[in-house]
Design an enzyme around this catalytic site. Structure first.
Site, mmCIF file in Angstrom:
data_model
loop_
_atom_site.group_PDB
_atom_site.id
_atom_site.type_symbol
_atom_site.label_atom_id
_atom_site.label_comp_id
_atom_site.label_asym_id
_atom_site.label_seq_id
_atom_site.Cartn_x
_atom_site.Cartn_y
_atom_site.Cartn_z
ATOM 1 N N GLU A 266 0.987 -0.682 0.271
ATOM 2 C CA GLU A 266 -0.140 0.056 -0.085
ATOM 3 C C GLU A 266 0.783 0.938 -0.067
ATOM 4 O OE1 GLU A 266 -1.396 3.136 0.715
ATOM 5 O OE2 GLU A 266 -1.833 2.438 3.162
ATOM 6 N N CYS A 300 -1.894 8.513 3.309
ATOM 7 C CA CYS A 300 -0.832 8.103 1.720
ATOM 8 C C CYS A 300 -2.673 9.049 1.322
ATOM 9 C CB CYS A 300 -0.816 6.829 1.909
ATOM 10 S SG CYS A 300 -2.213 6.003 2.581
#
Ligand code: ADP
Length: 501
Positions: A266, A300
């Site tokens: 990720e 993120c």
């Protein structure tokens, strides 16, 4: 008391005993080399403490402990309901210790205490409880072929899982990875980010209290290039799960090839937030603010590129600017009214400042911030919330992930243009669309290249819903039922009921 624990008093007055060792086999131990990492309070740049840092030798020991635990019937053959109860007990113990954990998180990371306590810790216990519930619901399948054959699948754990977590949500990222790995019977060696090593070590004390067998959960601190790389290359690690930058994700992918590890990555993002003229502009303003300024912009999935349809461009900018000025209160993270604390480290602080310089020199229009924020005792890694408008697609600040309270805004003319520009990125993590037109919203949800699309919100992720990216934002999914897929194999069993040769 040995030097494996240190008595600390946090800035909010809370006294506690901070573990300093590596957590292996349910015990805290020194690193073989004796090397340590010193962690810094980003609010005033003072040293908090030092903790032992793992090297390759320590990684070997932790992996061996996890392998032994994986083979041990006390864990491998544990009744799945009992496993769920163990996880649930872990969540309850975390809940009982949430104030001290939130204190450590705020001290080490700089995020507001109210956020650490009410959001991060709630996410941690919620995630562990959610996966505790899954423990006894992970089933194989019977696949009908013919009466002469019984074919079925077993969902079996992958084995020893290395999990490398980042510094922006240390405990929450730990929970996202521990929950599904443990619910499905794997064992874990997790490495904290060297910038925020403290909360994970404290969690180690609770692992033991919850009653996990030794070696099932191991926590290491250590530098990425040493301990992280040793895990990624280890021949006895079956899986690597990583959250962090795209550049490091690529390195890990290469290293993981050594024994063809299963991987979940990720990584980064430059997620667009698109506002159409028919949107509820006031709502768009509020979500856009949370979408980029939350957690000091260190998210993120932050919607860091705002694209606004021409007709509402000026209005949006005016409302957004005043909303940011009103609500993005920068200050000491232990103060109640603080929305934005310091960036996590000097490196990150300087990185954001360098993007501010890039924006200025590239000719984007700076309408807020654009400098360090110096009013918190003159120290700390604080950045004034920064907004650039009239940003061109070719600019570095439009294309690259900044990871700070830093947003770029640009206008578009048509739906087609919005889609094309939203997709003009190497990343594909999140995307947000604001419109009152449901057909348009759903149409864009399909056409935007992203792992997650929010219609009329931003970043309201949910532990029950898959999380992850496409393109260079990652591989695989965390959270939800999908998160379990990342930690199990489907073994096929063929039973011959009558085929004779
Ligand atoms: P950032 O650049 O924002 O610090 P990274 O992606 O480098 O983010 O770090 C995320 C996690 O990855 C941290 O736990 C870090 O220690 C680890 N890490 C960094 N470099 C490596 C590497 N070469 N191999 C394995 N892990 C690494």
């Amino acid at each position: 008391m040995s030097d494996l624990f240190v008595e600390l008093t946090a800035p909010n007055g809370r006294k506690y005993s901070q573990p300093r060792g590596l957590f292996i086999n349910n015990e805290f131990v020194k690193s073989k080399s004796g090397e340590t990492i010193t962690t810094i309070n980003p609010t005033d740049e003072s040293e908090i403490t030092s903790v032992y840092a793992a090297g390759p030798e320590d990684v070997d020991i932790a992996v061996a402990a996890a392998r032994k635990a994986f083979k041990d019937p006390s864990w491998r053959d544990m009744d799945t309901t009992a496993r769920g109860e163990l996880l649930y007990r872990f969540a309850e113990i975390i809940e009982q210790n949430k104030e001290v954990l939130a204190t450590i998180e705020t001290w080490d990371n700089g995020k507001p205490y109210s956020v650490a306590l009410n959001e991060d810790l709630a996410e941690v216990t919620g995630t562990i409880k959610y996966y505790a519930g899954w423990s006894n619901k992970v089933h194989g399948q019977v696949i009908d072929t013919s009466p002469a054959k019984l074919a079925y699948t077993i969902r079996e754990p992958l084995g020893v899982c290395a999990q490398i977590i980042p510094w922006n949500f240390p405990l929450a990222m730990a929970a996202w990875k521990l929950g599904p790995a443990l619910a499905t019977g794997n064992t874990v060696v997790m490495k904290a980010a060297e910038q925020t090593p403290l909360s994970l070590l404290y969690l180690g004390t609770l692992v033991k209290e919850a009653g996990f067998p030794p070696g099932v959960i191991n926590f290491l601190n250590g530098e990425g290039r040493k301990a992280g790389a040793a895990l990624a290359q280890h021949l006895d690690v079956d899986k690597i799960a990583f959250t962090g930058s795209t550049a490091t994700g690529k390195e890990i992918m290469k290293m993981a090839a050594v024994n063809m590890k299963n991987i979940t990555l990720e990584t980064g993002g430059k997620s667009p937030l698109i506002i159409f003229e028919d949107a509820d502009i006031e709502q768009a303003v509020k979500w856009a603010h949370i979408g980029i300024m939350y957690n000091q912009g260190q998210v993120c999935t932050a919607t860091s590129r705002i694209l606004v349809e021409e007709g509402v461009y000026e209005k949006f900018i005016e409302l957004f600017k005043s909303h940011v000025a009103e609500t993005s209160i920068v200050g000491d993270p232990f103060k109640d009214d603080t929305f934005q604390g310091p960036q996590v480290t000097k490196t990150q602080f300087e990185r954001v400042l360098s993007y501010i310089e890039a924006g200025k020199s590239e000719g984007a229009k700076l309408i807020a911030g654009g400098e360090a924020f110096k009013n918190v005792g003159g120290k700390g890694f604080f950045i004034a919330p920064t907004i650039f408008t009239d940003v061109k697609d070719s600019m570095k600040i439009y294309r690259e992930e900044v990871f700070g309270p830093f947003v770029v805004i640009s206008s578009f003319k048509t739906e087609e243009e919005a889609i094309e520009r939203a997709n003009d990125s190497t990343y594909g993590l999140g995307a947000a669309v604001f419109t009152q037109n449901i057909s348009k919203g759903h149409r864009l949800a399909r056409l935007i290249e992203a792992g997650m699309v929010w219609i009329n919100s931003s970043n309201d992720s949910d532990i029950r819903v898959p999380f992850g990216g496409v393109k260079q934002s990652g591989i695989g999914r965390e959270l939800g039922e999908a998160g379990l897929e990342s930690y199990t194999n489907k073994k096929a069993v063929h039973v011959n009921l009558g085929t004779k040769l």
